[in-house]
Design a protein around this motif. Structure first.
Motif, PDB file in Angstrom:
ATOM      1  N   LEU A  41      32.701 -14.542  49.815  1.00 22.79           N
ATOM      2  CA  LEU A  41      31.983 -15.269  48.766  1.00 22.79           C
ATOM      3  C   LEU A  41      30.903 -16.169  49.366  1.00 22.79           C
ATOM      4  O   LEU A  41      29.874 -16.411  48.739  1.00 22.79           O
ATOM      5  N   ALA A  42      31.140 -16.651  50.594  1.00 18.66           N
ATOM      6  CA  ALA A  42      30.121 -17.473  51.255  1.00 18.66           C
ATOM      7  C   ALA A  42      28.852 -16.654  51.472  1.00 18.66           C
ATOM      8  O   ALA A  42      27.742 -17.131  51.246  1.00 18.66           O
ATOM      9  N   LEU A  43      29.028 -15.394  51.897  1.00 20.98           N
ATOM     10  CA  LEU A  43      27.866 -14.517  52.074  1.00 20.98           C
ATOM     11  C   LEU A  43      27.093 -14.380  50.776  1.00 20.98           C
ATOM     12  O   LEU A  43      25.859 -14.362  50.753  1.00 20.98           O
ATOM     13  N   THR A  63      35.002 -11.547  40.779  1.00 18.92           N
ATOM     14  CA  THR A  63      36.157 -10.724  41.149  1.00 18.92           C
ATOM     15  C   THR A  63      35.763  -9.519  41.980  1.00 18.92           C
ATOM     16  O   THR A  63      36.503  -9.112  42.865  1.00 18.92           O
ATOM     17  N   ALA A  64      34.600  -8.956  41.693  1.00 20.07           N
ATOM     18  CA  ALA A  64      34.250  -7.664  42.297  1.00 20.07           C
ATOM     19  C   ALA A  64      34.320  -7.662  43.825  1.00 20.07           C
ATOM     20  O   ALA A  64      34.927  -6.759  44.402  1.00 20.07           O
ATOM     21  N   PRO A  65      33.751  -8.661  44.531  1.00 19.22           N
ATOM     22  CA  PRO A  65      33.798  -8.581  45.987  1.00 19.22           C
ATOM     23  C   PRO A  65      35.228  -8.734  46.526  1.00 19.22           C
ATOM     24  O   PRO A  65      35.502  -8.321  47.652  1.00 19.22           O
ATOM     25  N   LEU A  66      36.120  -9.319  45.712  1.00 14.78           N
ATOM     26  CA  LEU A  66      37.486  -9.549  46.193  1.00 14.78           C
ATOM     27  C   LEU A  66      38.340  -8.291  46.082  1.00 14.78           C
ATOM     28  O   LEU A  66      39.394  -8.182  46.701  1.00 14.78           O
ATOM     29  N   LEU A  67      37.864  -7.338  45.256  1.00 12.88           N
ATOM     30  CA  LEU A  67      38.613  -6.105  45.036  1.00 12.88           C
ATOM     31  C   LEU A  67      38.839  -5.366  46.347  1.00 12.88           C
ATOM     32  O   LEU A  67      39.942  -4.926  46.657  1.00 12.88           O
TER      33      LEU A  67
END
Lengths: 585, 346
Positions: free
Chosen positions: A446-448, A511-515
């Motif tokens: 998420l930082a990116l 949510t998407a990047p965490l998937l």
């Protein structure tokens, strides 16, 4: 435009000028109203959205608990976690609901209490060992369907006190009910209504069949294809038989409907009628104006009651169309009357992690997971983002290389977030071998995603600081770095913080990047650190929305309210910071 | 200056987190990935396991059967999952990938799941055969001369006059879903086999047959409604003429709102699916990485909890969640081989 001005200057008379002015004012008004309209429409949608969410979510903040007389005398205070709480809860349910004594009844009674009751009791005893050895009332959550009923979200019974005396033939088993006045008439009329609507449904089906039949008849009569004719003939016979069957059913229904006073046998597709008489409950199975047949659900103490001393409970929703049977309604109502059920703040929702039982599911695990993730995101993206912005804005030479970097940063801000997830999977998980599902990795990904937002906002804030400040600092002999850190940066800070908080709020809802990195997962334990598996608030919402149990629908809305609360809080801080430190030149 | 100090602190924190990259954590928690159909059951067991034992509660991810297999077979070590759920059997290709990466899967069959065609309670009742399902939903069907033509059927009654005279409108899962795979394989292919011209084609050219049998129409009669089955149920409630395709557990939990269509004369009920009478049903599995048994704590105990009678038996808690249990003797056999961690063979 220039043309009109020219004509205006040259030839416009006073009249013409007035009408031109009028036109301009009119278009200005029109624009104003359009803008106002746009705002009103979007406000309307927002209010609608919030109302649905709040309306759905509010019930989830409270829950119904039932007091059960649980015998904890056999619990060893030294090892309270070892006892067989399932057995204790089972026998306590049997004690609290003694009238459900056969095997089926016991099962029904057990189904009214949460499947996690035993675990809940164990946790209570382990938390307060003084409970061991006692025989006390313990509060446990009711089942999700019982809770929905108690909140009026499944079946809504209508209670009336009829103006007639009642006599029941027996205290248990199948009974005959006789009344001193025809108070069942109204209910009977409702039953006839359902018969009537059933008949009309049958009628449409018959009409459809008739259509297909006509179709087939035409094929049989006109088609050249012998094969088609043969198959049409076959379907004609079967359709005719079907139609005839429907017709007899339909006629029977019509006779029943027209005979308004005739006795009706109730089945599960019709409204239900329960009588609360003499300390028990009778479920009516056959009804006419003044008398009825019924089945005793809860045994009666007295066989007779005068007008006003007994109650009629109608449930219009047919039994087969709800997930809460008449028997369950009767038992839960009895528990309420006994004062065993209490509706209070749902502490489980705020204290626990995820669960597959709606009544045991909580938001706390996701809140903590979100917190750890956001800390990592902030710790990585804020210093890096601000440093990058300072360098690019204050120190970097303006050449091709820096403009390529600039373009790329702006592009990065528009990259779909799932791409960052894929990057996280490839680099952080597969290359650095970091643990799956950990807030550490989630925060890094998420930082990116947040970095470009922070860099762009910070650069804008730095640019907004007037050059005179820098020049003055340099003029009195400050070095460039002193000028930036002592004078420019503090003035740009409100803008930078606003950008950062908006970026963080965006990351909180992602949510998407965490998937891809395994944070879209079912995690029961509340995470204790950045290496523990965790999930985040929006993921929790997504998963609850996907579970089949209806109890999770309220949980979903409630979780959305919690997430919205955090987002509003963060945005409010951003506004406050801006208000407090804002400088005007 | 205060701000520079804060900046310094944050930069320090950033440095710390990046150095943490080096220290890989040994894992003491089971990781499960795989099918979204098995997810509700797997999570239930994980939760009970966490409550009953002193082990940490396993983390369960819903990645889809295929995605789960890919992760599961990627290798051995703390970075790869210990168990994968699947709503179909492991494919030969996947088994080979596992073997190449040194992974020995232990197969555990856990039960059945029925796939239902359902509509709102106030809509028409439907009694359908697999052949009719194929005709209603296939992209191409055999015309009167036996040649393949684009699906001409607009209403159910066009397919067969005994069906209701309403527009064909089916909400179903997208191609990425295991439910879709199973529906296509069992209902569509099973129906296609019953049609003479296609049965002949199957004998002549299996691949051509499969291509026809697996193609769902794209002219608007079949609507891909996403993976969220709750959404499908809400849409069915709003539109009483539409039908939806989803797993039995959703029908079971929403029996007050929707009704399942009878397939080949059998109603989609618990007993019928368990007895194998209801034709559109599939087996559910999970696979354990044998190499991780004894390394990651709790795997054996987790398998024991899953294969316990109180869990997957006829009165077990998974039955309440909509899992259709295996027959008694099969359950016993599977439990025994699973608890012995007998590696599977293909």
């Amino acid at each position: 435009m220039t043309d009109t001005t020219n004509t205006y200057v040259k030839t416009a008379s006073l009249e013409e000028r007035r009408s031109l002015q009028k036109k301009r004012y009119a278009s200005e008004r029109k624009f104003k109203y359009l803008g106002l309209g746009a705002i009103l429409v979007s406000l309307g949608f927002l209010v609608m959205l919030l109302m649905t969410i709040v309306g759905n979510g509010i019930p989830a903040f409270t829950y119904n608990y039932v007091k059960l007389p649980i015998d904890l005398t056999k619990v060893d205070p030294e090892k309270p976690e070892k006892a067989n709480y399932g057995k204790f809860v089972k026998s306590a349910i049997a004690d609290a609901i003694p009238y459900m004594s056969d095997r089926k009844g016991k099962r029904l009674a057990r189904g009214l209490v949460s499947g996690g009751a035993a675990i809940d009791v164990r946790n209570q005893v382990v938390g307060d060992v003084s409970m061991a050895g006692q025989n006390a009332d313990v509060e446990v959550p009711v089942s999700d369907f019982a809770d929905l009923y108690l909140k009026g979200l499944t079946a809504k019974p209508i209670l009336t006190k009829p103006d007639a005396a009642i006599k029941v033939s027996d205290v248990e088993g199948d009974v005959d009910v006789t009344l001193s006045a025809a108070v069942f008439d109204e209910f009977l009329a409702r039953v006839k209504e359902t018969i009537s609507s059933e008949a009309s449904r049958l009628n449409t089906r018959m009409a459809n069949l008739q259509l297909s039949l006509d179709n087939q008849r035409e094929i049989a009569a006109n088609s050249q294809d012998t094969l088609a004719v043969e198959s049409a003939k076959k379907s004609i016979t079967s359709l005719e038989a079907q139609l005839a069957g429907f017709k007899t059913k339909f006629d029977a229904l019509i006779v029943r409907r027209n005979n308004t006073a005739a006795r009706e046998v109730l089945d599960t597709s019709m409204p239900s009628l329960l009588l609360k008489v003499g300390g028990g409950v009778v479920k009516i199975t056959e009804v006419e104006g003044m008398s009825a047949k019924g089945e005793v659900i809860i045994p009666l103490e007295q066989k007779e009651a005068s007008a006003g001393e007994w109650q009629m409970q109608e449930i219009l929703e047919a039994e087969e169309n709800r997930k809460f049977s008449d028997k369950e309604v009767a038992v839960v109502d009895r528990l309420v009357a006994e004062g065993r059920i209490e509706n209070r703040l749902n502490t489980i929702f705020f204290k626990k992690g995820a669960s597959r039982e709606p009544e045991l599911a909580g938001i706390w695990g996701a809140v903590v997971g979100s917190f750890f993730t956001m800390i990592i995101t902030l710790a990585l993206s804020f210093p890096l983002g601000v440093a990058a912005a300072i360098y690019l804005e204050e120190f970097a030479p303006k050449n091709k290389f820096t403009s390529i970097i600039e373009v790329n940063i702006n592009n990065l801000a528009a990259v779909p977030s799932i791409v960052f997830g894929l990057l996280g999977l490839a680099v952080f998980l597969n290359f650095f071998e970091l643990p799956r599902s950990a807030p550490l990795v989630g925060g890094m990904v998420l930082a990116l995603m947040t970095l470009p937002t922070i860099i762009i906002a910070s650069r804008a804030a730095l640019k907004a600081v007037p050059p005179s400040i820098r020049e003055a600092a340099l003029g009195v002999g400050a070095s460039k770095i002193q000028a930036v850190f002592h004078h420019v940066l503090p003035l740009a800070m409100p803008g930078i913080l606003t950008g950062t908080i908006i970026g963080m709020a965006q990351a909180l809802g992602e949510t998407a990047p965490l998937l891809m990195i395994g944070m879209v997962a079912f995690v029961v334990d509340v995470p204790a650190g950045i290496f523990d598996p965790a999930t985040v608030l929006p993921v929790q919402i997504y998963m609850w929305a996907d579970f089949p149990e209806p109890g999770f629908q309220q949980k979903t809305a409630a979780a959305i309210m919690v997430l919205l609360g955090f987002l509003i809080l963060m945005n409010a801080i951003a506004v406050l910071l801006r208000k407090k430190f804002e400088r005007r030149w | 200056m205060k701000i520079t100090k804060i900046m310094g602190l944050l930069a320090g924190a950033a440095l710390l987190t990046t150095t943490a990259v080096g220290s890989v954590h040994a894992r003491d928690q089971i990781q499960i990935v795989g099918s979204s159909t098995v997810f509700p059951f797997s999570t239930s067991v994980a939760e009970q396991f966490g409550q009953k034992t002193s082990f940490k509660t396993p983390v369960v991810e819903s990645t889809g059967s295929g995605g789960g297999m890919k992760l599961f077979c990627s290798g051995v070590g703390a970075g790869s999952p210990d168990i994968t759920n699947a709503s179909r059997r492991i494919k030969e290709k996947e088994f080979k990938l596992c073997a190449d990466n040194g992974v020995t899967p232990v197969e555990v069959k856990i039960g059945f799941d029925g796939i239902v065609l359902a509509n709102a309670k106030n809509g028409p009742e439907l009694s359908i055969t697999r052949e009719q399902i194929f005709k209603a939903l296939a992209k191409e069907v055999p015309g009167s001369d036996g040649k393949m033509i684009a699906n001409p059927y607009k209403t159910w009654a066009d397919v067969d006059p005994s069906l209701p005279n309403i527009k064909i409108e089916v909400l179903g899962p997208p191609p990425t879903s295991g439910t879709r795979d199973a529906f296509v394989e069992i209902a569509m292919e099973g129906g296609a086999k019953k049609i003479e011209t296609l049965a002949a084609l199957r004998k002549a050219d299996k691949n051509a047959f499969k291509k026809i049998a697996h193609a769902i129409r794209e002219d608007g009669a079949y609507v891909e409604a996403g993976e969220n089955d709750n959404l499908i149920i809400q849409k069915l409630e709003a539109n009483s003429n539409a039908f939806g395709i989803f797993g039995f557990s959703f029908l079971d939990q929403n029996a007050d709102k929707v009704r399942g269509a009878t397939v080949n004369g059998v109603e989609p009920e618990f007993e019928n699916i368990a007895a194998g009478d209801y034709q559109i049903s599939r087996s559910l599995f999970f696979y354990v990485k044998k190499e991780h048994v004894g390394v990651i704590p709790g795997i054996e105990e987790f398998v024991a909890e899953f294969t316990n009678e109180d869990t997957w038996g006829e009165d077990g808690y998974l039955a309440d969640k909509g899992l259709i249990p295996l027959p008694d003797d099969e359950r016993e056999a599977v439990a025994e081989s699973a608890q012995a961690m007998a590696p599977m063979s293909f």
